[in-house]
Write a protein that holds these residues in place. Structure first.
Motif, PDB file in Angstrom:
ATOM      1  N   CYS A 105       0.850  -1.196   0.000  1.00 49.35           N
ATOM      2  CA  CYS A 105       0.000   0.000   0.000  1.00 49.35           C
ATOM      3  C   CYS A 105       0.888   1.249   0.000  1.00 49.35           C
ATOM      4  CB  CYS A 105      -0.901   0.029   1.236  1.00 49.35           C
ATOM      5  SG  CYS A 105      -2.094  -1.319   1.318  1.00 49.35           S
ATOM      6  N   SER A 106       0.473   2.242  -0.761  1.00 52.49           N
ATOM      7  CA  SER A 106       1.210   3.501  -0.776  1.00 52.49           C
ATOM      8  C   SER A 106       0.235   4.646  -0.960  1.00 52.49           C
ATOM      9  CB  SER A 106       2.247   3.510  -1.901  1.00 52.49           C
ATOM     10  OG  SER A 106       1.613   3.473  -3.157  1.00 52.49           O
ATOM     11  N   HIS A 107       0.653   5.816  -0.477  1.00 55.42           N
ATOM     12  CA  HIS A 107      -0.147   7.016  -0.683  1.00 55.42           C
ATOM     13  C   HIS A 107       0.767   8.228  -0.669  1.00 55.42           C
ATOM     14  CE1 HIS A 107       0.436   7.202   3.575  1.00 55.42           C
ATOM     15  NE2 HIS A 107      -0.480   8.106   3.827  1.00 55.42           N
ATOM     16  N   GLY A 108       0.324   9.291  -1.345  1.00 53.49           N
ATOM     17  CA  GLY A 108       1.159  10.483  -1.388  1.00 53.49           C
ATOM     18  C   GLY A 108       0.400  11.671  -1.935  1.00 53.49           C
ATOM     19  N   ALA A 109       0.965  12.845  -1.688  1.00 55.00           N
ATOM     20  CA  ALA A 109       0.339  14.086  -2.139  1.00 55.00           C
ATOM     21  C   ALA A 109       1.415  15.124  -2.412  1.00 55.00           C
ATOM     22  CB  ALA A 109      -0.630  14.601  -1.084  1.00 55.00           C
ATOM     23  N   THR A 110       1.145  15.990  -3.409  1.00 58.26           N
ATOM     24  CA  THR A 110       2.027  17.118  -3.696  1.00 58.26           C
ATOM     25  C   THR A 110       1.172  18.346  -3.992  1.00 58.26           C
ATOM     26  OG1 THR A 110       2.125  16.646  -6.072  1.00 58.26           O
ATOM     27  CG2 THR A 110       3.837  15.662  -4.692  1.00 58.26           C
ATOM     28  N   THR A 111       1.719  19.514  -3.686  1.00 53.82           N
ATOM     29  CA  THR A 111       1.086  20.783  -4.033  1.00 53.82           C
ATOM     30  C   THR A 111       2.179  21.731  -4.503  1.00 53.82           C
ATOM     31  OG1 THR A 111      -0.629  20.479  -2.344  1.00 53.82           O
ATOM     32  CG2 THR A 111      -0.313  22.702  -3.191  1.00 53.82           C
ATOM     33  N   GLY A 112       1.921  22.410  -5.623  1.00 52.60           N
ATOM     34  CA  GLY A 112       2.933  23.330  -6.141  1.00 52.60           C
ATOM     35  C   GLY A 112       2.332  24.339  -7.098  1.00 52.60           C
ATOM     36  N   TYR A 113       3.223  25.074  -7.757  1.00 55.09           N
ATOM     37  CA  TYR A 113       2.827  26.111  -8.698  1.00 55.09           C
ATOM     38  C   TYR A 113       3.290  25.732 -10.100  1.00 55.09           C
ATOM     39  CZ  TYR A 113       1.944  28.989  -4.571  1.00 55.09           C
ATOM     40  OH  TYR A 113       1.453  29.474  -3.392  1.00 55.09           O
ATOM     41  N   LEU A 114       2.821  26.459 -11.106  1.00 56.32           N
ATOM     42  CA  LEU A 114       3.321  26.262 -12.449  1.00 56.32           C
ATOM     43  C   LEU A 114       4.827  26.519 -12.464  1.00 56.32           C
ATOM     44  CD1 LEU A 114       0.551  28.088 -14.542  1.00 56.32           C
ATOM     45  CD2 LEU A 114       0.868  25.625 -14.271  1.00 56.32           C
ATOM     46  N   ASN A 115       5.533  25.738 -13.247  1.00 57.87           N
ATOM     47  CA  ASN A 115       6.993  25.804 -13.279  1.00 57.87           C
ATOM     48  C   ASN A 115       7.453  27.045 -14.046  1.00 57.87           C
ATOM     49  OD1 ASN A 115       9.745  25.429 -14.064  1.00 57.87           O
ATOM     50  ND2 ASN A 115       9.543  23.270 -13.524  1.00 57.87           N
TER      51      ASN A 115
END
Length: 198
Positions: free
Chosen positions: A142-152
Motif C-alpha cells: 500500500c502507498s499514498h502520497g500528495a504534492t502541491t505546487g505552482y506552475l513551473n
C-alpha cells in the motif's frame, strides 16, 4: 471491465459501489470549471480479484468549493485499487481531497495506491490533501502520497522564449499536468475540456 465516466454537475455519481469476485471498474470523475461540489464515494472490494482504477480531475479558478471524499475498502484478499486525483486551483477557490484506503483483517495480497496532486494558480487559492491508509492485514502493498505546487517558471520561460504567448504556455502546462486523467476521457469530451482550460 466496466468503464464509467462522470461529469460532476451533469451526471449522477453513485455514493456506494460494491465489486464482486474478479470484477473490474475503471472510473473517471471530472469537475468542470465553475462547478462547486461535495462528492462522497465509497467503493467496497468484497471478493478476491476485485479491481478498482479511479481517477479524477478538477479546475477551479473563481470562487468554487470542490470537496472530494473517497473511501476504498479492501474487504477480501488479492484485490487491487489505484487512485489518482489531480486538481488546478486558482482565484479564491478552495479544493480538498480526503481519501482513505481501508484494508480489513484477512485481506492479504492487497495492492493499493493512492495519489493526489495539486497546482495552485494564485496565492488566494487553497487546497487540502488528506490521503490516508488504515491497514489491518500483514501481507499487503500500500502507498499514498500528495504534492502541491505552482506552475513551473522555468518551463514558462522556455516556452515564451520559443514564441509561445504566456497565456498559451500556462494552458499547455495545465493540460500536461491534468493529462494522466484527461486521456482517460472519451474522445468526444477531450476537446470540450481542453477549451475550458484556456
Amino acid at each position: 471491465m466496466d468503464k464509467r465516466c462522470f461529469i460532476i454537475g451533469r451526471d449522477s455519481v453513485p455514493e456506494h459501489i460494491s465489486l464482486g469476485e474478479g470484477e473490474q471498474l475503471h472510473m473517471t470523475l471530472l469537475v468542470p470549471e465553475g462547478t462547486s461540489c461535495k462528492l462522497s464515494l465509497q467503493v467496497d472490494l468484497d471478493a478476491p480479484g476485485a479491481a478498482l482504477d479511479i481517477a479524477g480531475a478538477w479546475k477551479c479558478s473563481g470562487s468554487e468549493n470542490v470537496e472530494v471524499k473517497v473511501l476504498v475498502r479492501h474487504n477480501a484478499p488479492r484485490c487491487t485499487s489505484v487512485q489518482l486525483f489531480k486538481g488546478v486551483t486558482g482565484g479564491t477557490a478552495h479544493a480538498s481531497f480526503d481519501g482513505l484506503v481501508y484494508v480489513a483483517p484477512g485481506a492479504d495480497g492487497t495492492d493499493a495506491r493512492q495519489e493526489n496532486h495539486s497546482l495552485l494558480l494564485s496565492d488566494a487559492a487553497t487546497v487540502e490533501s488528506r490521503p490516508q491508509l488504515e491497514i489491518y492485514a500483514d501481507d499487503v502493498q500500500c502507498s499514498h502520497g500528495a504534492t502541491t505546487g505552482y506552475l513551473n517558471p522555468d518551463e514558462l520561460f522556455y516556452m515564451r522564449s520559443r514564441g509561445i504567448p504566456e497565456a498559451q504556455a500556462r494552458q499547455l502546462q495545465m493540460v500536461a499536468f491534468l493529462a494522466p486523467v484527461l486521456r482517460r476521457l472519451p474522445a468526444s469530451l477531450i476537446e470540450e475540456i481542453h477549451a475550458s482550460l484556456s
